[in-house]
Write an enzyme that holds these catalytic residues in place. Structure first.
Site, PDB file in Angstrom:
ATOM      1  N   LYS A  86       0.861  -1.188   0.000  1.00 16.99           N
ATOM      2  CA  LYS A  86       0.000   0.000   0.000  1.00 16.99           C
ATOM      3  C   LYS A  86       0.901   1.243   0.000  1.00 16.99           C
ATOM      4  O   LYS A  86       1.715   1.415   0.905  1.00 16.99           O
ATOM      5  CB  LYS A  86      -0.909   0.005   1.229  1.00 16.99           C
ATOM      6  CG  LYS A  86      -1.891  -1.161   1.241  1.00 16.99           C
ATOM      7  CD  LYS A  86      -2.655  -1.249   2.546  1.00 16.99           C
ATOM      8  CE  LYS A  86      -3.716  -0.185   2.681  1.00 16.99           C
ATOM      9  NZ  LYS A  86      -4.475  -0.344   3.959  1.00 16.99           N
TER      10      LYS A  86
HETATM   11  O1  G3P Z   1      -6.445   1.363   5.726  1.00 18.88           O
HETATM   12  C1  G3P Z   1      -7.252   2.487   5.827  1.00 18.88           C
HETATM   13  C2  G3P Z   1      -8.646   2.212   6.219  1.00 18.88           C
HETATM   14  O2  G3P Z   1      -8.728   0.910   6.625  1.00 18.88           O
HETATM   15  C3  G3P Z   1      -9.138   3.163   7.241  1.00 18.88           C
HETATM   16  O3  G3P Z   1     -10.241   2.668   7.915  1.00 18.88           O
HETATM   17  O4  G3P Z   1     -11.867   2.590   9.751  1.00 18.88           O
HETATM   18  O5  G3P Z   1      -9.609   3.639  10.137  1.00 18.88           O
HETATM   19  O6  G3P Z   1     -11.298   4.783   8.723  1.00 18.88           O
HETATM   20  P1  G3P Z   1     -10.784   3.465   9.212  1.00 18.88           P
END
Ligand code: G3P
Length: 225
Positions: A86
């Site tokens: 990533k």
């Molecule tokens: O990898 C980024 C993504 O998973 C972010 O998710 O739930 O932290 O907004 P969140």
């Protein structure tokens, strides 16, 4: 549409893999930090759970393209070719993506809040691009619409890329993108379980069990008759 789990909690990964049709595991530095463990130790355990050809997403943490490329080679060396790196969609990240593309290392564009970030990552050769749906919603914009715009821009340009939409807080966001035909989503274990968590479903199944047991006896199933 592929469905991935966005966690590094190995107990949760084992559980979700047992019950749901999932295709891979995504992580980021914050997710790894929650484990409190050595990142490679955790990631190798995840690799052993999902198999050598399961897609595993691991983020580069360096801030320069050269260092991201060095990290990518180390990560793939440790975790295998089905590990996708990533790379944040910023100028140093695009520079790193072009290097990885030349080397044949698989990568995705991440930290995406705008459609143009996603389009640029796809143009750099990213296999997936990851818009943060709920984080965009929280900024007062429409995360699902941004994800759809990126999907359309990729299709319109004919790039060999697709979404790995991320950051979900509810089933509706996932459903909207499934209907739109995006390549993949990744969601936390509670969101995946929440896709079918519904009192009406449980009540219907309880009713069927009660009626059948009323007919055939307690604990009986069609296999026992
Ligand atoms: O990898 C980024 C993504 O998973 C972010 O998710 O739930 O932290 O907004 P969140």
């Amino acid at each position: 549409m592929k469905l991935c789990i966005d966690t590094a909690d190995t107990a949760q990964i084992r559980h979700i893999y047992q019950y749901f049709p999932v295709d891979g595991v995504s992580t980021n530095p914050s997710i790894l930090a929650k484990t409190g463990r050595n990142p490679y130790e955790v990631l190798k355990e995840i690799r052993s759970i999902i198999g050598e050809d399961g897609e595993l997403f691991v983020q580069a943490t360096a801030r320069t393209a050269q260092d991201m490329e060095r990290e990518a080679r180390r990560i793939v060396g440790e975790l295998g070719e089905f590990t996708l790196i990533k790379i944040p969609c910023v100028p140093e990240g695009f520079k790193a993506m072009k290097m990885l593309h030349r080397e044949g290392i698989r990568f995705i564009g991440t930290a995406i809040y705008t459609a143009m970030q996603g389009w640029l990552a796809a143009k750099c050769g990213a296999e997936y691009v990851a818009p943060y749906v709920n984080r965009i919603d929280n900024m007062g914009f429409d995360g699902v619409q941004v994800a759809k715009d990126i999907h359309d821009a990729i299709m319109g340009s004919g790039f060999d890329s697709g979404l790995l939409a991320a950051s979900f807080k509810n089933s509706q966001q996932v459903l909207e993108l499934a209907k739109y035909g995006v390549k993949a989503v990744t969601a936390a274990p509670d969101i995946i379980e929440g896709l079918v968590k519904n009192a009406a479903i449980d009540a219907a199944i309880d009713g069927f069990t009660k009626d059948f047991e009323g007919l055939c006896g307690r604990g009986m199933t069609m296999a026992d008759l």
